[in-house]
Design an enzyme around this catalytic site. Structure first.
Site, short mmCIF file in Angstrom:
data_model
loop_
_atom_site.label_atom_id
_atom_site.label_comp_id
_atom_site.label_asym_id
_atom_site.label_seq_id
_atom_site.Cartn_x
_atom_site.Cartn_y
_atom_site.Cartn_z
N ASP A 68 0.81 -1.22 0.00
CA ASP A 68 0.00 0.00 0.00
C ASP A 68 0.84 1.27 0.00
O ASP A 68 1.97 1.29 0.49
CB ASP A 68 -0.91 0.03 1.24
CG ASP A 68 -1.90 -1.12 1.23
OD1 ASP A 68 -2.09 -1.73 0.15
OD2 ASP A 68 -2.47 -1.41 2.29
N ASP A 108 1.21 3.87 1.83
CA ASP A 108 1.21 4.62 3.07
C ASP A 108 2.44 4.22 3.87
O ASP A 108 3.25 3.41 3.41
CB ASP A 108 -0.09 4.41 3.87
CG ASP A 108 -0.33 2.94 4.21
OD1 ASP A 108 0.60 2.13 4.09
OD2 ASP A 108 -1.46 2.60 4.60
N GLU A 111 2.96 2.34 6.51
CA GLU A 111 3.13 0.92 6.80
C GLU A 111 3.45 0.15 5.52
O GLU A 111 4.27 -0.77 5.54
CB GLU A 111 1.87 0.36 7.46
CG GLU A 111 1.51 0.99 8.80
CD GLU A 111 2.57 0.78 9.89
OE1 GLU A 111 3.21 -0.29 9.92
OE2 GLU A 111 2.75 1.70 10.70
#
Length: 796
Positions: free
Chosen positions: A82, A84, A86
């Site tokens: 993803d 982002d 994390e």
DNA sequence: CAGTGAGCGAGCTTCCGCTTGACTT
């Protein structure tokens, strides 16, 4: 040789993407993070500039092994986790753990799962953003430091096994502070006066007095005046208004609506959404984004045009309002908007339909309203009556979806008002004054707590549900129903030229599925707020998030940021360990009238309790546990003394004492070292010997039917009939009966073998060896919780 | 299922965020 390996986080996503990419691409999933800080000790080397000690957890080894193998065989590896913080870290960990050659690695991102988005991503690969990775490491290290340094302080100063953390401790604080607000709330009464009038065309018109009246004298005076008054319409105002649809669902709004409309708990909602996601029916369910892909908006448009016509169409892009949103995904929406329903369980269908409606409604036109306000003057008083009505001129999005609110005392729906003219006189049918009471702020539900946490930017979509479980598992909080209590109120009615006053009863304050802090939650909260105010501050997360952003932008070094935080924090931990006294929430309630000894309340080794006397006394102090619903904070001397009236000896039966008391599972009778629970209608303070014997006999009868077999050679061993079928009971331990064995045919020898086998496997369980006990056939637990809608105002 | 009740004993507990199963007292 494989041409391309693409790694994403979720297996369901991998499946979908593989379809878009064609033969040259193999798509695999990492199942989230593949590496984490070591669990032993801190997992951080403080002296080495906070160097994280990463390990691959046991349950991730298989995934890592497989990915490693495929990566070796692939020409190119695309890290598509993803977009982002994390996700970037996952990509970085993959790079390290799979030992990938930087030459053959490409990092790509997309936040919609559409063919175009993915192809575009493939054409625009980039390198791993080390700054963003560092921001994640800072986040991870900070959370570990806070959690693993604060929790042991609690073990020493409050109770073992407790926990504290950046997110959970604030969640508990919100609940504790709200509870105190409610406990300290002084409800004030006032009168709500409303009149039912009739127009000269004999139509009914309901109107409320423009203000609340506090005193009953003034109320009575006014209502008596109304008897002789004339009522004149002095104003009629019509105003257009409109309502706009809410944004498509995020995790948090889905949890809230599913709770309000369907009665689902936060974790139920997530489990059902997961099913829908895995079967390809909805997009990803852990998201903070309200965005819809242009493809989805197009599909919604087609659907609305076909189903409702052009008048109902108004496409929009929503912007997120929540703090710290990272928007790696789309909003939660149906994968195929032309599907209004899906197959599946009842709950899956309901949740899907909710998502479908919300998504479609978000692309529909506003509802047009007309609000009417009519003012009625009272000839002999300065107050006036106001009637308000709302007419829907055009329903717009309301045709498919209406967002609910948390408001408990919502106004009754206002409809159309009769046509009246300014200057017209009206007569009353009746005028009523009801005593009402101001409300304290409401207790949190799971869903409203999530809403609040999101507003504060605390926690992430993937952690809302687990956080709520954690604070309950630690005993800080319980979710339960509480009965209301009776309350009297005064009621005046003016009818047929006569004023009557009466007293009525109502039940108030009943709670359903609300979160209540327990004593231990309150004590821990107070301890933490006293000693670690900074971390418990509602703005703590927001301020560290700002620093994480600086790290992500390359303006700040992550280890410097951590160092600046850790030095004073750690000192605080050491100070607290050294200087603070044990915290058990002790309160002195007063003096015992019989012995003159002090009566105190506090948390004991087995939970909250009251005691008479101190350990310094020659005689041992007397103890009693608090009952459900009682709090250390609010219990008073009388209530405490009441608790000591138990255990109570009722007398003798079959030459053995009969004692009544209250235990962990409620009130019980003890006789011959056997326990029998009291029935709901029995009062432990009043029950007599006769009734107790009745209960004992009843239990005996039940036990008799429970026993299948007892061996004379060894009475410790019994074959019993339990909730999950027959089982063997031996010296207070229970053992399953292997599949396919008839319980009645078991011999003592056979039973002993089963016991032996089980105790052995229990020992090996501690090691890594897998359990190889025969599987037990148990009927699935089907304790369905009633999800009846919360009772609205109960009156009369 | 169960009622105890306040510092030498031995060892364990704990965080937040990503992700799904495995497994049923």
């Amino acid at each position: 040789m494989i041409e391309n390996l693409v790694i994403v986080e979720s297996p369901a996503k991998a499946k979908t993407i593989e379809k878009f990419l064609g033969k040259d691409f193999q798509v695999k999933s990492s199942f989230g993070h593949i590496r984490d800080l070591a669990k032993k000790n801190l997992g951080i080397e403080i002296e080495k500039n906070y160097e994280p000690q990463y390990i691959v957890p046991e349950d991730k080894k298989a995934v890592v092994k497989e990915l490693k193998k495929i990566a070796k065989e692939s020409k190119l590896v695309w890290l598509a986790s993803d977009e982002d913080r994390e996700g970037e870290a996952i990509a970085w960990h993959l790079m390290k753990v799979l030992d990938l050659d930087p030459q053959k690695v490409k990092r790509i991102v997309f936040h919609e799962i559409t063919k175009e988005a993915i192809q575009k991503a493939i054409q625009n690969p980039r390198a791993i953003d080390e700054n963003l990775v560092n921001a994640q490491q800072a986040r991870r290290v900070l959370d570990r430091l806070v959690g693993f340094e604060l929790s042991p302080v609690l073990w020493k100063k409050v109770k073992p096994s407790l926990s504290a953390g950046r997110v959970q401790s604030v969640a508990v604080k919100l609940l504790v502070e709200r509870e105190r607000e409610i406990l300290n709330f002084k409800s004030e009464s006032y009168y709500k006066i409303s009149g039912l009038f009739k127009t000269n065309k004999n139509q009914e018109l309901k109107a409320d007095l423009s203000e609340r009246i506090k005193s009953s004298d003034k109320t009575e005076e006014l209502i008596k005046k109304c008897k002789d008054a004339t009522f004149n319409i002095v104003n009629v105002v019509k105003k257009p208004g409109k309502k706009s649809p809410a944004a498509p669902f995020t995790t948090s709004t889905l949890q809230q609506e599913a709770s309000r409309k369907l009665g689902f708990s936060v974790s139920q909602t997530m489990a059902i959404a997961q099913k829908l996601y895995e079967s390809g029916k909805i997009t990803y369910m852990r998201t903070d984004s309200v965005n819809l892909s242009s493809m989805a908006i197009g599909a919604a448009k087609n659907m609305i045009l076909a189903e409702y016509g052009e008048k109902y169409l108004k496409t929009r892009n929503f912007k997120t309002k929540s703090k710290g949103a990272q928007e790696a995904h789309e909003a939660i929406r149906p994968t195929f908007l032309d599907k209004q329903t899906v197959s599946g369980t009842d709950r899956e269908k309901k949740l899907y339909e909710l998502i479908w409606k919300r998504t479609i409604a978000s692309q529909m036109s506003e509802a047009q309203l007309e609000k009417t306000t009519i003012t009625i003057d009272i000839s002999n008083d300065d107050h006036s009556f106001i009637a308000t009505g709302e007419v829907l001129k055009f329903d717009g999005f309301l045709k498919v979806y209406f967002e609910s609110t948390d408001e408990e005392n919502e106004e009754e729906t206002k409809g159309l008002l009769p046509a009246v003219n300014k200057g017209e006189n009206v007569d009353y049918n009746s005028i009523i004054a009801v005593e009402r009471f101001t409300y304290s702020p409401p207790r949190y539900t799971e869903a409203s707590l999530v809403k609040k946490l999101e507003e504060l930017g605390i926690g992430r979509p993937s952690t809302y549900a687990p956080t709520i479980s954690t604070i309950q598992n630690r005993g800080y909080v319980v979710k339960e129903d509480r009965p209301g209590r009776e309350r009297h109120y005064i009621y005046y009615i003016l009818e047929n030229n006569e004023v009557r006053k009466s007293k009525k009863k109502e039940i108030t304050g009943a709670e359903k599925n609300k979160l209540f802090p327990n004593d231990i939650g309150m004590v821990v909260n107070d301890f933490l707020t006293d000693n670690f105010e900074d971390i418990l501050n509602y703005n703590f997360t927001a301020s560290v998030e700002e620093e994480f952003d600086d790290i992500a932008n390359g303006k700040l070094s992550w280890s410097k940021m951590i160092d600046k935080f850790y030095k004073p924090f750690h000192k605080g931990v050491e100070d607290t360990l050294e200087n603070s006294t044990r915290s058990v929430g002790e309160r002195i309630l007063g003096e015992d009238p019989v012995t003159g000894k002090p009566v105190t309340a506090k948390i004991g080794p087995y939970g909250p309790m009251v005691q008479i006397g101190t350990k310094e006394d020659e005689e041992k102090p007397k103890f009693a546990s608090l009952q459900r619903g009682q709090l250390l904070e609010t219990i008073n001397l009388e209530e405490a003394l009441e608790l000591f009236k138990l255990p109570r000896e009722l007398g003798m039966y079959e030459e053995k004492k009969v004692v009544v008391a209250i235990g962990r599972f409620g009130p019980y009778v003890r006789h011959d070292s056997k326990f029998v629970s009291l029935k709901k209608e029995d009062n432990p303070y009043k029950i007599d010997l006769e009734r107790a014997i009745e209960l004992i006999e009843e239990k005996r009868e039940k036990d008799r039917s429970k026993t299948i077999k007892i061996f004379e050679e060894d009475t410790d061993l019994q074959i019993l009939n339990g909730r999950w079928g027959p089982y063997i009971s031996y010296k207070k331990k229970n053992f399953r009966i292997p599949k396919g064995t008839n319980a009645e045919d078991l011999s003592l020898k056979h039973c002993m073998e089963i016991i032996e086998g089980n105790t052995k496997s229990e020992k090996t369980k501690k090691g890594t060896a897998k359990k190889t006990v025969a599987k037990k056939v148990t009927p699935k637990k089907t304790t369905k919780k009633k999800t009846t809608a919360t009772k609205k105002k109960t009156s009369k």
